[in-house]
Write an enzyme that holds these catalytic residues in place. Structure first.
Site, PDB file in Angstrom:
ATOM      1  N   TRP A 115       0.819  -1.217   0.000  1.00 19.69           N
ATOM      2  CA  TRP A 115       0.000   0.000   0.000  1.00 19.69           C
ATOM      3  C   TRP A 115       0.845   1.256   0.000  1.00 19.69           C
ATOM      4  O   TRP A 115       1.873   1.337   0.648  1.00 19.69           O
ATOM      5  CB  TRP A 115      -0.876  -0.014   1.256  1.00 19.69           C
ATOM      6  CG  TRP A 115      -1.502   1.302   1.586  1.00 19.69           C
ATOM      7  CD1 TRP A 115      -0.929   2.356   2.260  1.00 19.69           C
ATOM      8  CD2 TRP A 115      -2.827   1.730   1.262  1.00 19.69           C
ATOM      9  NE1 TRP A 115      -1.813   3.403   2.378  1.00 19.69           N
ATOM     10  CE2 TRP A 115      -2.992   3.048   1.769  1.00 19.69           C
ATOM     11  CE3 TRP A 115      -3.901   1.127   0.600  1.00 19.69           C
ATOM     12  CZ2 TRP A 115      -4.173   3.762   1.629  1.00 19.69           C
ATOM     13  CZ3 TRP A 115      -5.081   1.846   0.466  1.00 19.69           C
ATOM     14  CH2 TRP A 115      -5.208   3.134   0.974  1.00 19.69           C
ATOM     15  N   ASP A 165      -0.159   9.179   0.687  1.00 16.72           N
ATOM     16  CA  ASP A 165       0.394  10.506   0.436  1.00 16.72           C
ATOM     17  C   ASP A 165       1.870  10.493   0.032  1.00 16.72           C
ATOM     18  O   ASP A 165       2.683   9.807   0.654  1.00 16.72           O
ATOM     19  CB  ASP A 165       0.307  11.374   1.697  1.00 16.72           C
ATOM     20  CG  ASP A 165      -1.088  11.479   2.256  1.00 16.72           C
ATOM     21  OD1 ASP A 165      -2.007  10.859   1.699  1.00 16.72           O
ATOM     22  OD2 ASP A 165      -1.250  12.169   3.269  1.00 16.72           O
ATOM     23  N   TRP A 212      -4.278   0.112   4.066  1.00 15.52           N
ATOM     24  CA  TRP A 212      -3.710   1.105   4.968  1.00 15.52           C
ATOM     25  C   TRP A 212      -3.367   0.484   6.321  1.00 15.52           C
ATOM     26  O   TRP A 212      -4.126  -0.306   6.871  1.00 15.52           O
ATOM     27  CB  TRP A 212      -4.696   2.253   5.173  1.00 15.52           C
ATOM     28  CG  TRP A 212      -4.138   3.362   6.004  1.00 15.52           C
ATOM     29  CD1 TRP A 212      -3.491   4.474   5.553  1.00 15.52           C
ATOM     30  CD2 TRP A 212      -4.160   3.470   7.435  1.00 15.52           C
ATOM     31  NE1 TRP A 212      -3.104   5.273   6.618  1.00 15.52           N
ATOM     32  CE2 TRP A 212      -3.512   4.672   7.786  1.00 15.52           C
ATOM     33  CE3 TRP A 212      -4.657   2.659   8.456  1.00 15.52           C
ATOM     34  CZ2 TRP A 212      -3.348   5.097   9.100  1.00 15.52           C
ATOM     35  CZ3 TRP A 212      -4.489   3.077   9.780  1.00 15.52           C
ATOM     36  CH2 TRP A 212      -3.857   4.273  10.089  1.00 15.52           C
ATOM     37  N   PHE A 227       3.551   9.426   9.996  1.00 15.35           N
ATOM     38  CA  PHE A 227       2.591  10.060   9.105  1.00 15.35           C
ATOM     39  C   PHE A 227       3.297  11.050   8.172  1.00 15.35           C
ATOM     40  O   PHE A 227       4.517  11.134   8.123  1.00 15.35           O
ATOM     41  CB  PHE A 227       1.510  10.755   9.929  1.00 15.35           C
ATOM     42  CG  PHE A 227       0.315   9.866  10.245  1.00 15.35           C
ATOM     43  CD1 PHE A 227       0.385   8.487  10.173  1.00 15.35           C
ATOM     44  CD2 PHE A 227      -0.896  10.433  10.640  1.00 15.35           C
ATOM     45  CE1 PHE A 227      -0.707   7.678  10.473  1.00 15.35           C
ATOM     46  CE2 PHE A 227      -1.996   9.647  10.937  1.00 15.35           C
ATOM     47  CZ  PHE A 227      -1.909   8.278  10.856  1.00 15.35           C
ATOM     48  N   SER A 228       2.519  11.835   7.454  1.00 16.20           N
ATOM     49  CA  SER A 228       3.049  12.685   6.388  1.00 16.20           C
ATOM     50  C   SER A 228       3.941  13.805   6.917  1.00 16.20           C
ATOM     51  O   SER A 228       3.846  14.215   8.080  1.00 16.20           O
ATOM     52  CB  SER A 228       1.904  13.283   5.579  1.00 16.20           C
ATOM     53  OG  SER A 228       1.252  12.281   4.839  1.00 16.20           O
ATOM     54  N   ARG A 241      -1.045  17.801  12.216  1.00 13.09           N
ATOM     55  CA  ARG A 241      -0.247  16.936  11.353  1.00 13.09           C
ATOM     56  C   ARG A 241       0.197  17.572  10.035  1.00 13.09           C
ATOM     57  O   ARG A 241      -0.216  18.646   9.664  1.00 13.09           O
ATOM     58  CB  ARG A 241      -1.026  15.659  11.053  1.00 13.09           C
ATOM     59  CG  ARG A 241      -2.394  15.841  10.401  1.00 13.09           C
ATOM     60  CD  ARG A 241      -3.047  14.473  10.232  1.00 13.09           C
ATOM     61  NE  ARG A 241      -4.401  14.515   9.704  1.00 13.09           N
ATOM     62  CZ  ARG A 241      -5.492  14.576  10.452  1.00 13.09           C
ATOM     63  NH1 ARG A 241      -5.403  14.641  11.760  1.00 13.09           N
ATOM     64  NH2 ARG A 241      -6.692  14.586   9.885  1.00 13.09           N
ATOM     65  N   ASP A 242       1.072  16.809   9.348  1.00 13.75           N
ATOM     66  CA  ASP A 242       1.505  17.039   7.966  1.00 13.75           C
ATOM     67  C   ASP A 242       2.354  18.306   7.812  1.00 13.75           C
ATOM     68  O   ASP A 242       2.025  19.204   7.028  1.00 13.75           O
ATOM     69  CB  ASP A 242       0.296  17.099   7.022  1.00 13.75           C
ATOM     70  CG  ASP A 242      -0.643  15.928   7.172  1.00 13.75           C
ATOM     71  OD1 ASP A 242      -0.182  14.870   7.625  1.00 13.75           O
ATOM     72  OD2 ASP A 242      -1.840  16.071   6.855  1.00 13.75           O
ATOM     73  N   GLU A 299      -5.865  18.898   5.630  1.00 12.86           N
ATOM     74  CA  GLU A 299      -4.650  18.085   5.715  1.00 12.86           C
ATOM     75  C   GLU A 299      -3.638  18.572   4.684  1.00 12.86           C
ATOM     76  O   GLU A 299      -3.942  19.327   3.772  1.00 12.86           O
ATOM     77  CB  GLU A 299      -4.975  16.609   5.472  1.00 12.86           C
ATOM     78  CG  GLU A 299      -5.924  16.004   6.487  1.00 12.86           C
ATOM     79  CD  GLU A 299      -6.201  14.536   6.220  1.00 12.86           C
ATOM     80  OE1 GLU A 299      -5.992  13.730   7.133  1.00 12.86           O
ATOM     81  OE2 GLU A 299      -6.634  14.201   5.100  1.00 12.86           O
ATOM     82  N   TRP A 348     -10.195   8.288  -0.601  1.00 13.65           N
ATOM     83  CA  TRP A 348     -10.370   7.531   0.636  1.00 13.65           C
ATOM     84  C   TRP A 348     -11.693   6.771   0.679  1.00 13.65           C
ATOM     85  O   TRP A 348     -11.830   5.809   1.437  1.00 13.65           O
ATOM     86  CB  TRP A 348     -10.263   8.461   1.842  1.00 13.65           C
ATOM     87  CG  TRP A 348      -8.861   8.827   2.190  1.00 13.65           C
ATOM     88  CD1 TRP A 348      -8.278  10.056   2.122  1.00 13.65           C
ATOM     89  CD2 TRP A 348      -7.837   7.936   2.654  1.00 13.65           C
ATOM     90  NE1 TRP A 348      -6.967   9.993   2.515  1.00 13.65           N
ATOM     91  CE2 TRP A 348      -6.660   8.702   2.855  1.00 13.65           C
ATOM     92  CE3 TRP A 348      -7.787   6.566   2.917  1.00 13.65           C
ATOM     93  CZ2 TRP A 348      -5.464   8.149   3.305  1.00 13.65           C
ATOM     94  CZ3 TRP A 348      -6.595   6.008   3.374  1.00 13.65           C
ATOM     95  CH2 TRP A 348      -5.462   6.798   3.558  1.00 13.65           C
TER      96      TRP A 348
END
Length: 505
Positions: free
Chosen positions: A40, A43, A67, A104-105, A175-176, A228, A314
């Protein structure tokens, strides 16, 4: 890190840089769009140019094709099209309190001045990754905070900063981070999403370790879902010496009419972002269902602004029928500019010029009149098509792609509405998820009575660039048959094809 994770990571690190041993999926694996060798992806992360290579990191599950276990995969390229798959870069890890952290991103920068102190004296090519750690117990969220990892050997090996996190609000929706060097004030700037508030937060740092809050901005455009993957960049205006700041936000896909990415144009003074207009209505990056989490490359040569997005949605991402080995792909890298219009600045996107390398003309024609249906003497599911047409008396013009008996993906232009739609309701396998079959539509006014299209087809990916990149639509398709026919139809009157050119590899 527990034994099972350690074993898998060791195996991954021991693989050849040419990629995983894999069984190719001939039906749907694209040829010139990036896909992971197996498992998988979502991003794109850590996009950065260093020492003649573009680095692509990406959300990756080392253990399966859905995911989970988010880590950073890694690939490099010298031309943005052909990618060399490398070992896993940043694996998830266990924490001392028994919780776990997924990676995460985030982003990556070249620390040319060694402002972080992570590298040897005089080294100018050290890479620093700034990522969100998703701290959880059995997937129950605890915190999302910002962390550092660094590499002194061109991204081959990485170390996590021992004093992580470097930015922590004790929030579950923070995040991100996208970090860039702001030269006018000789500092690093971080744009990070306070997702649940639909806001972008801006921080500054001189060493990448200590971050100071500067400002926040948001709740404009589409606020129906969380925000995001923010990205703040300075983009050139076509035909001018002017540059403007553009803030990108990925904001989910809550209903059919809401594409996944929006943008805001304005000014940034090193502290705060101020948009040029109220943005009560969103400006979207792409009007297809399958373009999300797009971010740009840091440090690209010649001040190029190159955007790369995840081609998926998604709503059905875990279900797409790409086979048992891999799941997920990225768009063709897109070069960005702005165009000044009466309504403000409009984002222009165009496939990077490197895509033309190695292409060969498969078919071309000019000044062709179409009164009903024209079967194009071309067969294939991998091509780069350019079309300029004048609808004349026609009411509807259709370009049918990937046709096989009762299957077709249809680009339809309605002359009276001046709308372009991408219809995949009969494109092949549309039954794997009830939300997949769809028709996406965007207003595309004619220019001098003409419509200009560029269509990239790559087995399971369709990217459409209308009017020289003023509007784009990106969709996945999964044909069940392989005839790959292509036809053009004109209804209600005659159309004139000024140019039709098809290149392949």
């Amino acid at each position: 890190m527990n034994f099972r994770y350690s074993l898998i990571v060791s195996l991954l690190l021991g693989l050849s840089i040419t990629g995983f041993a894999q069984k190719e999926t001939p039906d749907y694996r694209p040829q010139y769009h990036f896909t992971p060798p197996k498992n998988w992806t979502n991003d794109p992360n850590g996009l950065v140019y260093s020492d003649g290579k573009y680095h692509l990191f990406y959300q990756y599950n080392p253990f399966g094709n859905q995911w989970g276990h988010m880590s950073w995969g890694h690939a490099t390229s010298t031309d943005l099209i052909n990618w060399n798959h490398l070992s896993l870069a940043l694996p998830e890890y266990n924490n001392a309190d028994g919780s776990e952290s997924m990676i995460f991103s985030g982003s990556a920068v070249v620390d040319k001045q060694n402002s972080s102190g992570f590298f040897t004296k005089g080294q100018t090519n050290g890479l620093v990754a700034i990522y969100t750690a998703f701290v959880h117990r059995n997937l129950a969220p605890i915190y999302q905070h910002q962390n550092l990892a660094y590499s002194g050997d061109d991204g081959k090996t990485w170390q996590y900063y021992k004093q992580n996190p470097v930015l922590d609000l004790k929030s579950k929706d923070f995040r991100d981070p996208k970090v860039f060097w702001y030269a006018p004030q000789q500092k690093w700037v971080m744009t990070v999403s306070k997702a649940d508030r639909q806001q972008a937060y801006f921080y500054e740092s001189h060493d990448l370790k200590s971050w100071k809050f500067m400002s926040r901005w948001g709740r404009a455009g589409n606020t129906a879902r969380v925000w995001e993957c923010p990205d703040l960049i300075e983009v050139s205006v076509q035909g001018e010496k002017t540059k403007k700041w553009v803030l990108f936000i990925s904001s989910g896909n809550p209903q059919e009419l809401y594409p996944g990415m929006q943008y805001f144009v304005g000014e940034f003074d090193g502290k705060s972002f101020k948009p040029d207009q109220a943005y009560e209505e969103p400006e979207y990056v792409d009007f297809g269902k399958d373009f999300f989490a797009g971010v740009t490359f840091n440090n690209a040569p010649n001040d190029r602004k190159i955007l790369l997005g995840w081609v998926n949605d998604w709503e059905y991402a875990n279900d797409i029928p790409t086979g048992g080995e891999w799941r997920g792909a990225f768009s063709v890298p897109r070069e960005l500019s702005l165009k000044r219009t009466a309504k403000g600045f409009e984002l222009i996107q165009w496939p990077v010029s490197e895509l033309k390398k190695g292409q060969k003309e498969a078919f071309s024609t000019q000044n062709l009149k179409v009164t009903s249906n024209y079967e194009v003497p071309f067969r294939g599911n991998i091509f780069d098509l350019e079309l300029t047409l004048k609808p004349q008396q026609a009411k509807v013009f259709e370009l049918k792609l990937l046709q096989s008996t009762d299957e077709e993906t249809v680009l339809r232009y309605d002359v009276s509405e001046q709308t372009l739609s991408l219809d995949r309701t009969h494109s092949g396998n549309v039954s794997f998820n009830p939300k997949f079959a769809s028709v996406e539509k965007v207003r595309v006014p004619l220019k001098d009575g003409k419509l200009q299209l560029r269509v990239l087809a790559d087995k399971s990916i369709i990217e459409v660039f209308a009017q020289n990149g003023e509007k784009t639509l990106t969709d996945l398709v999964f044909p069940l048959k392989k005839e790959g026919k292509l036809s053009i139809s004109s209804s209600g009157g005659e159309s004139v094809i000024n140019l039709l050119k098809i290149n392949s590899w």
